[in-house]
Write a protein that holds these residues in place. Sequence first.
Motif, PDB file in Angstrom:
ATOM      1  N   MET A  22       0.883  -0.933   0.136  1.00 26.17           N
ATOM      2  CA  MET A  22      -0.040   0.076  -0.040  1.00 26.17           C
ATOM      3  C   MET A  22       0.921   1.149  -0.103  1.00 26.17           C
ATOM      4  N   ILE A  23       1.938   1.136   0.638  1.00 29.78           N
ATOM      5  CA  ILE A  23       2.946   2.228   0.513  1.00 29.78           C
ATOM      6  C   ILE A  23       3.264   2.644  -0.738  1.00 29.78           C
ATOM      7  N   ILE A  24       3.675   1.354  -1.439  1.00 32.61           N
ATOM      8  CA  ILE A  24       4.250   1.626  -2.944  1.00 32.61           C
ATOM      9  C   ILE A  24       3.165   2.258  -3.573  1.00 32.61           C
ATOM     10  N   GLU A  25       1.863   1.739  -3.561  1.00 32.03           N
ATOM     11  CA  GLU A  25       0.771   2.250  -4.212  1.00 32.03           C
ATOM     12  C   GLU A  25       0.551   3.737  -3.968  1.00 32.03           C
ATOM     13  N   GLN A  26       0.571   4.145  -2.741  1.00 31.27           N
ATOM     14  CA  GLN A  26       0.553   5.602  -2.597  1.00 31.27           C
ATOM     15  C   GLN A  26       1.638   6.536  -3.119  1.00 31.27           C
ATOM     16  N   LEU A  27       2.882   6.012  -3.033  1.00 32.36           N
ATOM     17  CA  LEU A  27       4.050   6.696  -3.739  1.00 32.36           C
ATOM     18  C   LEU A  27       3.732   6.986  -5.212  1.00 32.36           C
ATOM     19  N   ILE A  28       3.041   5.855  -5.836  1.00 31.34           N
ATOM     20  CA  ILE A  28       2.789   5.742  -7.333  1.00 31.34           C
ATOM     21  C   ILE A  28       1.797   6.976  -7.506  1.00 31.34           C
ATOM     22  N   LEU A  46       5.208 -10.157  -1.733  1.00 29.41           N
ATOM     23  CA  LEU A  46       5.110  -8.966  -2.388  1.00 29.41           C
ATOM     24  C   LEU A  46       4.472  -8.585  -3.521  1.00 29.41           C
ATOM     25  N   ASN A  47       4.864  -9.556  -4.658  1.00 27.40           N
ATOM     26  CA  ASN A  47       4.319  -9.686  -6.027  1.00 27.40           C
ATOM     27  C   ASN A  47       2.910  -9.760  -6.004  1.00 27.40           C
ATOM     28  N   GLU A  48       2.547 -10.530  -5.193  1.00 26.12           N
ATOM     29  CA  GLU A  48       1.124 -11.053  -5.249  1.00 26.12           C
ATOM     30  C   GLU A  48       0.156  -9.902  -4.587  1.00 26.12           C
ATOM     31  N   VAL A  49       0.598  -9.252  -3.502  1.00 26.17           N
ATOM     32  CA  VAL A  49       0.167  -8.039  -3.104  1.00 26.17           C
ATOM     33  C   VAL A  49      -0.109  -7.044  -4.037  1.00 26.17           C
ATOM     34  N   LEU A  50       0.777  -6.902  -4.875  1.00 29.40           N
ATOM     35  CA  LEU A  50       0.867  -5.858  -5.978  1.00 29.40           C
ATOM     36  C   LEU A  50       0.280  -6.151  -7.002  1.00 29.40           C
ATOM     37  N   GLY A  51      -0.232  -7.393  -7.447  1.00 28.21           N
ATOM     38  CA  GLY A  51      -0.625  -8.094  -8.754  1.00 28.21           C
ATOM     39  C   GLY A  51       0.449  -8.166  -9.810  1.00 28.21           C
ATOM     40  N   VAL A  52       1.571  -8.789  -9.510  1.00 27.97           N
ATOM     41  CA  VAL A  52       2.941  -8.756 -10.428  1.00 27.97           C
ATOM     42  C   VAL A  52       3.315 -10.191 -10.517  1.00 27.97           C
ATOM     43  N   GLU A  53       3.437 -10.625 -11.913  1.00 23.18           N
ATOM     44  CA  GLU A  53       3.888 -11.979 -11.907  1.00 23.18           C
ATOM     45  C   GLU A  53       5.334 -12.019 -11.956  1.00 23.18           C
ATOM     46  N   VAL A  54       5.842 -13.079 -11.222  1.00 26.59           N
ATOM     47  CA  VAL A  54       7.437 -12.991 -11.075  1.00 26.59           C
ATOM     48  C   VAL A  54       7.838 -14.442 -11.901  1.00 26.59           C
ATOM     49  N   GLU A  55       8.435 -13.998 -13.159  1.00 24.19           N
ATOM     50  CA  GLU A  55       9.090 -15.190 -13.881  1.00 24.19           C
ATOM     51  C   GLU A  55      10.273 -15.962 -13.463  1.00 24.19           C
ATOM     52  N   THR A  56      11.414 -14.886 -12.617  1.00 22.47           N
ATOM     53  CA  THR A  56      12.325 -15.258 -11.977  1.00 22.47           C
ATOM     54  C   THR A  56      12.920 -14.621 -10.980  1.00 22.47           C
ATOM     55  N   ALA A 236      -3.159  -4.701  -2.062  1.00 20.69           N
ATOM     56  CA  ALA A 236      -2.482  -3.316  -2.047  1.00 20.69           C
ATOM     57  C   ALA A 236      -3.383  -2.405  -2.642  1.00 20.69           C
ATOM     58  N   LYS A 237      -4.322  -2.981  -3.836  1.00 18.82           N
ATOM     59  CA  LYS A 237      -5.227  -2.301  -4.648  1.00 18.82           C
ATOM     60  C   LYS A 237      -6.746  -1.919  -4.194  1.00 18.82           C
ATOM     61  N   VAL A 238      -6.977  -2.236  -2.816  1.00 15.92           N
ATOM     62  CA  VAL A 238      -8.149  -1.752  -2.402  1.00 15.92           C
ATOM     63  C   VAL A 238      -8.494  -0.229  -2.858  1.00 15.92           C
ATOM     64  N   PRO A 239      -9.670  -0.151  -2.953  1.00 11.74           N
ATOM     65  CA  PRO A 239     -10.097   1.253  -3.110  1.00 11.74           C
ATOM     66  C   PRO A 239      -9.473   2.622  -2.351  1.00 11.74           C
ATOM     67  N   ASP A 240      -8.979   3.582  -2.749  1.00 10.86           N
ATOM     68  CA  ASP A 240      -8.560   4.731  -2.038  1.00 10.86           C
ATOM     69  C   ASP A 240      -9.536   5.436  -0.941  1.00 10.86           C
ATOM     70  N   ASP A 241     -10.828   5.001  -1.001  1.00 13.07           N
ATOM     71  CA  ASP A 241     -11.463   5.559  -0.004  1.00 13.07           C
ATOM     72  C   ASP A 241     -11.698   4.478   1.104  1.00 13.07           C
ATOM     73  N   ALA A 242     -11.009   3.317   0.955  1.00  9.81           N
ATOM     74  CA  ALA A 242     -11.048   2.256   1.869  1.00  9.81           C
ATOM     75  C   ALA A 242     -10.553   3.003   3.409  1.00  9.81           C
ATOM     76  N   PRO A 243     -11.051   2.605   4.437  1.00 11.70           N
ATOM     77  CA  PRO A 243     -10.427   3.129   5.533  1.00 11.70           C
ATOM     78  C   PRO A 243      -8.820   3.104   6.240  1.00 11.70           C
ATOM     79  N   VAL A 244      -8.425   1.751   5.473  1.00 11.99           N
ATOM     80  CA  VAL A 244      -6.826   1.434   5.737  1.00 11.99           C
ATOM     81  C   VAL A 244      -6.149   2.301   4.888  1.00 11.99           C
ATOM     82  N   LYS A 245      -6.778   2.590   3.715  1.00 11.26           N
ATOM     83  CA  LYS A 245      -5.963   3.466   2.591  1.00 11.26           C
ATOM     84  C   LYS A 245      -5.874   4.797   2.905  1.00 11.26           C
ATOM     85  N   VAL A 246      -6.994   5.526   3.643  1.00  9.03           N
ATOM     86  CA  VAL A 246      -7.143   6.797   4.059  1.00  9.03           C
ATOM     87  C   VAL A 246      -6.293   7.010   5.240  1.00  9.03           C
TER      88      VAL A 246
END
Length: 257
Positions: A22-28, A46-56, A236-246
Amino acid sequence: MSTHVIAVAGKGGVGKTTTCGMIIEQLIKEGKGPLLVVDADANSNLNEVLGVEVETTLGDIREEMARAELLPVSPIPSGMTKQEYAEYKFSSALIEEDDFDMLVMGRTQGKGCYCYVNGVLKTQVDKYYGQYGYMVIDNEAGLEHISRGTLPHVDTLLLVSDCSRRGIQAAARIAEMVGQLELKPGQMKLIVNRAPDGKLSDGVKEEIEKHGLELAGVLPHDELVYEYDCDGKPSAKVPDDAPVKVALKSIMHTLGL
């Protein structure tokens, strides 16, 4: 370019990796890129939290190269030294996304490989340091990479705990380790996660004060994070108005991030 290094640490199960994501998402969202994300916890996802596929991962490549050494015919192209080949292979571990790049340390199986991959991680991080505005590192609770000098000086060290006395005690042990190792981060703050209604009990407040921890803020328990995880969505991609994101956005502004 000056790189601001943020390291996130905490014992397993407290929501450290989701908080890091979520910190990464907010910085972006605030245009603080370019970002380099480093998953330096062998047990992290962390890749799953961010929605990223890791090949290696760096660990995968280390294993591949170790097996290649046993082959009757070397896979190294003619005209290329072993060191040049290694650098070429390890450079391929950099995952390039639209808003950030990512390095995943991963696991290794062979005896002694962990130290080797530590060295590889340091080489790669040193190479990319200065090319990014922020480097965000999901670290393991033992802080091995920081204490061994694998990672650069940390500007902001965030200790993540759940809303329990035991969680605070674990964060305090990490803080004590930081002092013993004389790591001297620019700032070291505590984030308490999963607090009912976003509030701390008197007992947890007492534990924080007892250990002299500096509280950056509190993240409320948010069922949406759990639902995203259960549904296989990047938490990490829950909506911006979610309490945890706010709440996290407010904490980051308080930290000057």
